[in-house]
Design an enzyme around this catalytic site. Sequence first.
Site, short mmCIF file in Angstrom:
data_model
loop_
_atom_site.label_atom_id
_atom_site.label_comp_id
_atom_site.label_asym_id
_atom_site.label_seq_id
_atom_site.Cartn_x
_atom_site.Cartn_y
_atom_site.Cartn_z
N TYR A 1 -40.81 17.07 -20.15
CA TYR A 1 -39.66 16.84 -20.52
C TYR A 1 -39.91 16.68 -22.09
O TYR A 1 -40.62 16.07 -22.51
CB TYR A 1 -39.09 15.56 -20.02
CG TYR A 1 -38.54 15.73 -18.76
CD1 TYR A 1 -37.65 16.81 -18.46
CD2 TYR A 1 -38.70 14.97 -17.69
CE1 TYR A 1 -36.93 16.76 -17.19
CE2 TYR A 1 -38.15 14.89 -16.35
CZ TYR A 1 -37.26 15.84 -16.06
OH TYR A 1 -36.68 15.70 -15.00
N ARG B 76 -40.18 -24.23 -22.92
CA ARG B 76 -39.61 -23.36 -21.76
C ARG B 76 -39.10 -24.21 -20.79
O ARG B 76 -37.54 -24.17 -20.88
CB ARG B 76 -40.65 -22.54 -21.20
CG ARG B 76 -40.15 -21.41 -20.26
CD ARG B 76 -41.25 -20.41 -19.94
NE ARG B 76 -42.37 -21.20 -19.16
CZ ARG B 76 -43.27 -20.36 -18.65
NH1 ARG B 76 -43.49 -18.99 -18.74
NH2 ARG B 76 -44.57 -20.96 -18.01
N LYS C 250 -47.44 -15.98 -7.54
CA LYS C 250 -46.24 -15.61 -7.68
C LYS C 250 -46.18 -13.98 -7.80
O LYS C 250 -47.01 -13.56 -8.11
CB LYS C 250 -45.71 -16.39 -8.77
CG LYS C 250 -46.21 -16.06 -10.10
CD LYS C 250 -45.70 -16.86 -11.22
CE LYS C 250 -46.40 -16.73 -12.45
NZ LYS C 250 -46.03 -17.54 -13.83
N MET D 129 -40.50 10.51 -14.16
CA MET D 129 -40.27 9.51 -13.13
C MET D 129 -41.42 9.37 -12.12
O MET D 129 -41.94 8.52 -11.57
CB MET D 129 -39.08 9.38 -12.49
CG MET D 129 -38.67 8.39 -11.43
SD MET D 129 -36.86 8.68 -10.65
CE MET D 129 -35.98 8.24 -12.11
#
Length: 371
Positions: A264, A136, A38, A312
Amino acid sequence: MNRALCVWAEIDLGCITRNVARMKARLAPGAAFLAVVKANAYGHGEVEAATAALQGGADWLGVARVEEGAALRAAGIGAPILLLSQPPMKNLPAAVEYDLTPSVYSADAVRELSEIGRSAGKSVSVHLKVDTGMHRYGVGCDQAESFVDFISGLSRVDLTGIWSHLAVAEELDNSFTSQQLKLFLEMIDSLGSRADGLVRHISNSAGTIALPEAHLDLVRAGIAIYGIAPSDAVGRMVELEPAMSFRSRIGMSKRVSEGEAMSYGLKYTMERDGYVSTVPCGYADGLRRNLSNVGEVLVKGRRWPISGTITMDHFLIDSGDEPLEEGEEVVIVGAQGDEEITAQEMADHLGTIPWEIVCGVSARVRRIYKR
């Protein structure tokens, strides 16, 4: 490696194949092996990892969503595929169309699968999910008998398996695991002959490696097939080879004067004149911003500090008196020379788990496959 790539994840499929083979060799006689692929195989590439796991001896594959199972079928993979969560009602027809085995725990979903099976002229195989304490998903153990009877009363739905999930199996001294297993087996016993022929499974990666008494008919291994141990204690019990490394290259190197601040927020200040290198990898690629001024990377087989705020698309390295050449390989996770930075080490810096590290390598990072 193509030097035009500025950031990439290198996946050694041979590691996945060998990890599966080693774990399958530990199984109790008669137990089958399900490889969990998955979430794009925990960031490793769903189709490629599934193929490698099957080559290592996996009998089943496990996914979370119908779309993931459909992608495997589209790639020509015919192995049994278990949906580890009950699909939304609107996705049940596709689950049947792609011959996936849904986990079920609601009456409405089972009724709908019965109707779909009748319309399609086929029987739908399902596994019943039982809650043994993780709370769950799943029906309660005290509801299992009535739910099994309910399924058996419907046409075109075949109950072929029953399962639960361990919450703390990686903590080898935690008694909750034995409580879960006991509850699960007692529930199976309460079914009597109704449990005959059902595939019983409860083991995750930690259970597969450390708890042979929990192997039952099938184990479901996820993180360990990618070479990451669920815990240090479990990792000492079997050899696992990390399949993923996360890499970039030096984009620019420059001389910066003492007292200059960088990136930054200007949160890193040069303590002396030295070289600073820019690496074109940032939090959009999966390098978490919380590693700013904390994490390390490898260049030339040595550790260097991540210096300043991770942005980023980039981060910086203060390499002191040593200039790092443009194009030089930077290892963010993986080995270089005699040094290695593991997903576990990075997770420890962040106060998280290595699952999140490998799953977090973003889709824009190209995967390069090798054996």
